[in-house]
Write a protein that holds these residues in place. Structure first.
Motif, mmCIF file in Angstrom:
data_model
loop_
_atom_site.group_PDB
_atom_site.id
_atom_site.type_symbol
_atom_site.label_atom_id
_atom_site.label_comp_id
_atom_site.label_asym_id
_atom_site.label_seq_id
_atom_site.Cartn_x
_atom_site.Cartn_y
_atom_site.Cartn_z
ATOM 1 N N GLY A 22 0.816 -1.217 0.000
ATOM 2 C CA GLY A 22 0.000 0.000 0.000
ATOM 3 C C GLY A 22 0.844 1.260 0.000
ATOM 4 O O GLY A 22 0.546 2.220 -0.713
ATOM 5 N N GLU A 23 1.909 1.259 0.789
ATOM 6 C CA GLU A 23 2.806 2.414 0.833
ATOM 7 C C GLU A 23 3.499 2.627 -0.510
ATOM 8 O O GLU A 23 3.605 3.751 -0.992
ATOM 9 C CB GLU A 23 3.864 2.231 1.930
ATOM 10 N N VAL A 24 3.959 1.539 -1.100
ATOM 11 C CA VAL A 24 4.647 1.633 -2.393
ATOM 12 C C VAL A 24 3.669 2.102 -3.470
ATOM 13 O O VAL A 24 3.982 2.992 -4.265
ATOM 14 C CB VAL A 24 5.285 0.276 -2.777
ATOM 15 N N ALA A 25 2.478 1.513 -3.479
ATOM 16 C CA ALA A 25 1.470 1.882 -4.478
ATOM 17 C C ALA A 25 1.130 3.360 -4.387
ATOM 18 O O ALA A 25 1.060 4.063 -5.403
ATOM 19 C CB ALA A 25 0.213 1.032 -4.300
ATOM 20 N N LYS A 26 0.938 3.844 -3.183
ATOM 21 C CA LYS A 26 0.566 5.249 -2.999
ATOM 22 C C LYS A 26 1.713 6.184 -3.391
ATOM 23 O O LYS A 26 1.507 7.165 -4.106
ATOM 24 C CB LYS A 26 0.169 5.496 -1.542
ATOM 25 N N ALA A 27 2.913 5.872 -2.957
ATOM 26 C CA ALA A 27 4.060 6.747 -3.224
ATOM 27 C C ALA A 27 4.401 6.815 -4.707
ATOM 28 O O ALA A 27 4.794 7.870 -5.202
ATOM 29 C CB ALA A 27 5.271 6.276 -2.428
ATOM 30 N N LEU A 28 4.247 5.688 -5.411
ATOM 31 C CA LEU A 28 4.627 5.651 -6.824
ATOM 32 C C LEU A 28 3.438 5.821 -7.752
ATOM 33 O O LEU A 28 3.602 5.803 -8.972
ATOM 34 C CB LEU A 28 5.347 4.330 -7.137
ATOM 35 N N ASP A 29 2.257 5.966 -7.195
ATOM 36 C CA ASP A 29 1.016 6.128 -7.974
ATOM 37 C C ASP A 29 0.833 4.966 -8.950
ATOM 38 O O ASP A 29 0.585 5.158 -10.135
ATOM 39 C CB ASP A 29 1.002 7.478 -8.693
ATOM 40 N N ILE A 30 0.985 3.774 -8.409
ATOM 41 C CA ILE A 30 0.772 2.545 -9.170
ATOM 42 C C ILE A 30 -0.184 1.698 -8.337
ATOM 43 O O ILE A 30 0.039 1.493 -7.153
ATOM 44 C CB ILE A 30 2.093 1.769 -9.390
ATOM 45 N N ARG A 31 -1.235 1.216 -8.946
ATOM 46 C CA ARG A 31 -2.225 0.437 -8.202
ATOM 47 C C ARG A 31 -1.630 -0.880 -7.697
ATOM 48 O O ARG A 31 -0.757 -1.459 -8.335
ATOM 49 C CB ARG A 31 -3.440 0.184 -9.065
ATOM 50 N N GLN A 32 -2.164 -1.323 -6.553
ATOM 51 C CA GLN A 32 -1.643 -2.530 -5.928
ATOM 52 C C GLN A 32 -1.767 -3.755 -6.831
ATOM 53 O O GLN A 32 -0.856 -4.586 -6.887
ATOM 54 C CB GLN A 32 -2.355 -2.790 -4.604
ATOM 55 N N HIS A 33 -2.875 -3.879 -7.544
ATOM 56 C CA HIS A 33 -3.027 -5.058 -8.405
ATOM 57 C C HIS A 33 -2.001 -5.062 -9.531
ATOM 58 O O HIS A 33 -1.582 -6.120 -10.004
ATOM 59 C CB HIS A 33 -4.462 -5.182 -8.947
ATOM 60 N N VAL A 34 -1.568 -3.882 -9.960
ATOM 61 C CA VAL A 34 -0.529 -3.796 -10.990
ATOM 62 C C VAL A 34 0.799 -4.285 -10.409
ATOM 63 O O VAL A 34 1.529 -5.046 -11.050
ATOM 64 C CB VAL A 34 -0.398 -2.358 -11.540
ATOM 65 N N LEU A 35 1.096 -3.893 -9.179
ATOM 66 C CA LEU A 35 2.328 -4.360 -8.531
ATOM 67 C C LEU A 35 2.315 -5.878 -8.377
ATOM 68 O O LEU A 35 3.318 -6.541 -8.639
ATOM 69 C CB LEU A 35 2.504 -3.692 -7.158
ATOM 70 N N ARG A 36 1.176 -6.445 -7.991
ATOM 71 C CA ARG A 36 1.083 -7.904 -7.848
ATOM 72 C C ARG A 36 1.261 -8.589 -9.214
ATOM 73 O O ARG A 36 1.925 -9.620 -9.318
ATOM 74 C CB ARG A 36 -0.243 -8.300 -7.204
ATOM 75 N N TYR A 37 0.680 -8.001 -10.253
ATOM 76 C CA TYR A 37 0.826 -8.553 -11.595
ATOM 77 C C TYR A 37 2.280 -8.489 -12.052
ATOM 78 O O TYR A 37 2.808 -9.440 -12.633
ATOM 79 C CB TYR A 37 -0.090 -7.811 -12.581
ATOM 80 N N GLN A 41 5.079 -11.206 -13.645
ATOM 81 C CA GLN A 41 5.730 -11.006 -14.942
ATOM 82 C C GLN A 41 7.237 -10.801 -14.849
ATOM 83 O O GLN A 41 7.958 -11.055 -15.815
ATOM 84 C CB GLN A 41 5.097 -9.808 -15.664
ATOM 85 N N PHE A 42 7.714 -10.308 -13.736
ATOM 86 C CA PHE A 42 9.131 -10.007 -13.548
ATOM 87 C C PHE A 42 9.655 -10.818 -12.368
ATOM 88 O O PHE A 42 9.540 -10.396 -11.223
ATOM 89 C CB PHE A 42 9.344 -8.502 -13.293
ATOM 90 N N PRO A 43 10.236 -11.985 -12.638
ATOM 91 C CA PRO A 43 10.691 -12.854 -11.547
ATOM 92 C C PRO A 43 11.706 -12.186 -10.619
ATOM 93 O O PRO A 43 11.820 -12.562 -9.456
ATOM 94 C CB PRO A 43 11.317 -14.049 -12.256
ATOM 95 N N MET A 44 12.431 -11.192 -11.148
ATOM 96 C CA MET A 44 13.416 -10.517 -10.307
ATOM 97 C C MET A 44 12.768 -9.592 -9.277
ATOM 98 O O MET A 44 13.416 -9.159 -8.342
ATOM 99 C CB MET A 44 14.420 -9.746 -11.168
ATOM 100 N N LEU A 45 11.475 -9.338 -9.418
ATOM 101 C CA LEU A 45 10.735 -8.529 -8.442
ATOM 102 C C LEU A 45 10.066 -9.489 -7.462
ATOM 103 O O LEU A 45 9.066 -10.118 -7.786
ATOM 104 C CB LEU A 45 9.688 -7.656 -9.144
ATOM 105 N N SER A 46 10.655 -9.619 -6.296
ATOM 106 C CA SER A 46 10.069 -10.532 -5.324
ATOM 107 C C SER A 46 10.199 -9.945 -3.924
ATOM 108 O O SER A 46 11.162 -10.202 -3.206
ATOM 109 C CB SER A 46 10.715 -11.913 -5.403
ATOM 110 N N PRO A 47 9.209 -9.140 -3.535
ATOM 111 C CA PRO A 47 9.236 -8.577 -2.186
ATOM 112 C C PRO A 47 9.103 -9.696 -1.152
ATOM 113 O O PRO A 47 8.656 -10.804 -1.472
ATOM 114 C CB PRO A 47 8.022 -7.652 -2.163
ATOM 115 N N LEU A 48 9.506 -9.396 0.055
ATOM 116 C CA LEU A 48 9.360 -10.367 1.139
ATOM 117 C C LEU A 48 7.882 -10.621 1.364
ATOM 118 O O LEU A 48 7.068 -9.696 1.290
ATOM 119 C CB LEU A 48 9.972 -9.814 2.424
ATOM 120 N N LYS A 49 7.539 -11.867 1.641
ATOM 121 C CA LYS A 49 6.149 -12.188 1.962
ATOM 122 C C LYS A 49 6.126 -12.800 3.354
ATOM 123 O O LYS A 49 6.856 -13.737 3.648
ATOM 124 C CB LYS A 49 5.550 -13.144 0.930
#
Length: 134
Positions: A22-37, A41-49
């Motif tokens: 939520g913090e990342v989505a708000k700061a970068l003006d990118i919707r959360q579902h786009v970040l999850r998508y 699509q980008f295996p190198m993008l793997s935040p901690l879960k």
């Protein structure tokens, strides 16, 4: 990628602090579902879960999201092309042909290419935003 978090965060946290989706989505003006998508699509993008599937983005993850956003929304790459660019296997973003019936100077042709590309990128961004709002 750089190790520092984006300056768009004005929350008083340490620049290396973990950020929620939520913090990342708000700061970068990118919707959360786009970040999850993008994570798919980008295996190198793997935040901690953590438990319950909560995502926590590190500074490097945030820098990568910013780069993906730049490639896709400002430079006109497709997701496949952006992935190749991030892996260092990319060709430059395709330039648009300049339709012309008369010979033109190199400078005029280049300016026309940039104008066409800018219009197409703006149209694409409008369409992406419309889809996200729907």
């Amino acid at each position: 990628m750089t190790g520092a978090a984006s300056p768009t965060f004005a929350d008083g946290k340490d620049p290396e602090a973990l950020r929620t989706i939520g913090e990342v989505a708000k700061a970068l003006d990118i919707r959360q579902h786009v970040l999850r998508y993008w994570e798919e699509q980008f295996p190198m993008l793997s935040p901690l879960k953590r438990s319950g599937g909560r995502r926590y983005y590190r500074a490097a993850d945030i820098a990568l999201v910013e780069r993906i956003d730049q490639l896709v929304h400002r430079e006109g790459y497709t997701l496949k092309g952006a992935k190749k660019a991030l892996l260092g296997k990319a060709e430059p973003a395709p330039s648009l042909p300049v339709p012309t019936a008369q010979p033109v100077s190199a400078g005029t042709a280049l300016a026309s290419q940039f104008a066409y590309r800018a219009r197409l990128i703006a149209l694409r961004t409008t369409l992406v935003n419309a889809l996200h709002e729907a």
